[in-house]
Design an enzyme around this catalytic site. Structure first.
Site, PDB file in Angstrom:
ATOM      1  N   GLU A  97      71.205  40.702  17.788  1.00 34.28           N
ATOM      2  CA  GLU A  97      71.007  41.862  18.661  1.00 34.28           C
ATOM      3  C   GLU A  97      70.862  43.133  17.838  1.00 34.28           C
ATOM      4  OE1 GLU A  97      70.311  42.705  21.535  1.00 34.28           O
ATOM      5  OE2 GLU A  97      71.091  41.334  23.038  1.00 34.28           O
ATOM      6  N   ASP A  98      70.082  44.065  18.372  1.00 29.65           N
ATOM      7  CA  ASP A  98      70.001  45.392  17.759  1.00 29.65           C
ATOM      8  C   ASP A  98      71.262  46.192  18.094  1.00 29.65           C
ATOM      9  OD1 ASP A  98      69.309  45.376  20.458  1.00 29.65           O
ATOM     10  OD2 ASP A  98      67.646  46.780  20.267  1.00 29.65           O
TER      11      ASP A  98
ATOM     12  N   ARG B 262      60.119  52.932  17.227  1.00 29.33           N
ATOM     13  CA  ARG B 262      60.661  51.667  16.714  1.00 29.33           C
ATOM     14  C   ARG B 262      60.459  51.544  15.199  1.00 29.33           C
ATOM     15  NH1 ARG B 262      61.993  48.383  21.063  1.00 29.33           N
ATOM     16  NH2 ARG B 262      60.695  48.550  22.919  1.00 29.33           N
TER      17      ARG B 262
ATOM     18  N   ASP C  29      75.482  47.710  24.193  1.00 31.12           N
ATOM     19  CA  ASP C  29      75.791  48.982  24.835  1.00 31.12           C
ATOM     20  C   ASP C  29      76.755  48.706  26.001  1.00 31.12           C
ATOM     21  OD1 ASP C  29      75.569  51.655  25.648  1.00 31.12           O
ATOM     22  OD2 ASP C  29      73.646  51.373  26.631  1.00 31.12           O
TER      23      ASP C  29
ATOM     24  N   PHE D 223      72.438  58.366  22.395  1.00 25.00           N
ATOM     25  CA  PHE D 223      71.211  57.582  22.502  1.00 25.00           C
ATOM     26  C   PHE D 223      70.489  57.620  21.165  1.00 25.00           C
ATOM     27  CE2 PHE D 223      66.981  56.254  23.562  1.00 25.00           C
ATOM     28  CZ  PHE D 223      67.233  55.211  24.444  1.00 25.00           C
TER      29      PHE D 223
HETATM   30  P1  IMP Z   1      73.178  46.740  27.324  1.00 22.90           P
HETATM   31  O1  IMP Z   1      72.754  45.663  28.261  1.00 22.90           O
HETATM   32  O2  IMP Z   1      73.572  47.998  28.067  1.00 22.90           O
HETATM   33  O3  IMP Z   1      74.244  46.319  26.347  1.00 22.90           O
HETATM   34  O4  IMP Z   1      71.919  47.225  26.501  1.00 22.90           O
HETATM   35  C1  IMP Z   1      71.088  46.367  25.848  1.00 22.90           C
HETATM   36  C2  IMP Z   1      69.789  46.964  25.438  1.00 22.90           C
HETATM   37  O5  IMP Z   1      69.622  48.342  25.812  1.00 22.90           O
HETATM   38  C3  IMP Z   1      69.664  46.953  23.931  1.00 22.90           C
HETATM   39  O6  IMP Z   1      69.264  45.693  23.451  1.00 22.90           O
HETATM   40  C4  IMP Z   1      68.644  48.035  23.704  1.00 22.90           C
HETATM   41  O7  IMP Z   1      67.345  47.514  23.838  1.00 22.90           O
HETATM   42  C5  IMP Z   1      68.913  49.035  24.812  1.00 22.90           C
HETATM   43  N1  IMP Z   1      69.730  50.164  24.317  1.00 22.90           N
HETATM   44  C6  IMP Z   1      71.049  50.376  24.480  1.00 22.90           C
HETATM   45  N2  IMP Z   1      71.438  51.526  23.884  1.00 22.90           N
HETATM   46  C7  IMP Z   1      70.321  52.037  23.310  1.00 22.90           C
HETATM   47  C8  IMP Z   1      70.063  53.220  22.522  1.00 22.90           C
HETATM   48  O8  IMP Z   1      70.938  54.038  22.214  1.00 22.90           O
HETATM   49  N3  IMP Z   1      68.780  53.402  22.135  1.00 22.90           N
HETATM   50  C9  IMP Z   1      67.753  52.535  22.435  1.00 22.90           C
HETATM   51  N4  IMP Z   1      67.951  51.424  23.157  1.00 22.90           N
HETATM   52  C10 IMP Z   1      69.222  51.187  23.591  1.00 22.90           C
END
Ligand code: IMP
Length: 182
Positions: free
Chosen positions: A100-101, A166, A104, A153
Site C-alpha cells: 500500500e502507498d 503522482r 488513511d 493531505f
Molecule cells: P483509506 O481507505 O481512507 O485508508 O484510503 C485509501 C486510499 O486513499 C489510499 O490508497 C490513497 O489512494 C488515498 N489517500 C489517502 N490519503 C491520501 C493523501 O493524503 N493523499 C493522496 N491520496 C490519499
C-alpha cells in the site's frame, strides 16, 4: 482545475524515501526467506513504491495488481469501497503481502484484506509506505510501516490530487487549497 506549484511543501525527501524502501525490503528479505510471497499492489497509488520496493528484494517473489475504487472526490473518500480490478494469480495457500502507498481511514485496506482472505491464502500481511493513524475509522493491522505521518493531505511518489502529482520523486503536503484555479 489547476494548482499553483507553490501550493505544496516537501514533507519527505526522495533520499529519505529510498532509505526507507531499502529498510522495509530488508525486513521482508529476512521474514519471507523461502516463502515466495506474492506482492499485491493496490493501484494506482502504490505503483511507484512497489517498483522501487521489489527491486530491493533479494528473495524470490511474484507481483500482481488489483484496483479498488472508493468513490473519491478531491481529498475525501466516501468510505464505500469496491473492487475495480481483481488479481490474476490464484492465491490459495500463498503468502500474500499487500503493498500500500498509504493507510488513511483504513476502510480500503480492511476491504481488501477481507476480500483476499476469501481466497484462502496461507497468510496476509501488509506493507505500507505511509500511515495516517489519526484518521482511522476502522481498526486494521498494518504489519510493516515506512513513515507515520500527521493528518495532512499529501501528494507525490504515486499519490495524487485529482490524478496529478503522482510523478513527484518526493512526498509533499498540499498546503494551499485556496490557490486552486477553477
Ligand atoms: P483509506 O481507505 O481512507 O485508508 O484510503 C485509501 C486510499 O486513499 C489510499 O490508497 C490513497 O489512494 C488515498 N489517500 C489517502 N490519503 C491520501 C493523501 O493524503 N493523499 C493522496 N491520496 C490519499
Amino acid at each position: 482545475m489547476k494548482i499553483l506549484e507553490s501550493s505544496y511543501e516537501v514533507m519527505i525527501t526522495s533520499q529519505e524515501i529510498q532509505k526507507k524502501v531499502i529498510y522495509l525490503a530488508d525486513l521482508i528479505n529476512e521474514d519471507y526467506k523461502d516463502k515466495n510471497p506474492i506482492l499485491v499492489c493496490n493501484l494506482k497509488g502504490a505503483f511507484i513504491f512497489l517498483s522501487d520496493f521489489c527491486r530491493c528484494l533479494t528473495i524470490p517473489h511474484e507481483v500482481d495488481f488489483m484496483s479498488t475504487s472508493s468513490y473519491k472526490k478531491g481529498m475525501e473518500t466516501s468510505g464505500i469501497v469496491r473492487i475495480v480490478k481483481d488479481l490474476k494469480t490464484n492465491i490459495i495457500g500463498r503468502n500474500v503481502l499487500i503493498i500500500e502507498d498509504i493507510v488513511d481511514t483504513g476502510l480500503t485496506l480492511n476491504y481488501i484484506k477481507k476480500f483476499l482472505a476469501l481466497h484462502n491464502p496461507l497468510s496476509i500481511r501488509v506493507v505500507s509506505l505511509l500511515n495516517k493513524k489519526d484518521r482511522r475509522k476502522i481498526e486494521v493491522d498494518v504489519d510493516y510501516i515506512g513513515f507515520e505521518i500527521p493528518d495532512k493531505f499529501i501528494i507525490g511518489y504515486g499519490l495524487d490530487y485529482e490524478e496529478k502529482y503522482r510523478g513527484l520523486k518526493y512526498i509533499a503536503e498540499l498546503i494551499d487549497i485556496k490557490n486552486m484555479d477553477k
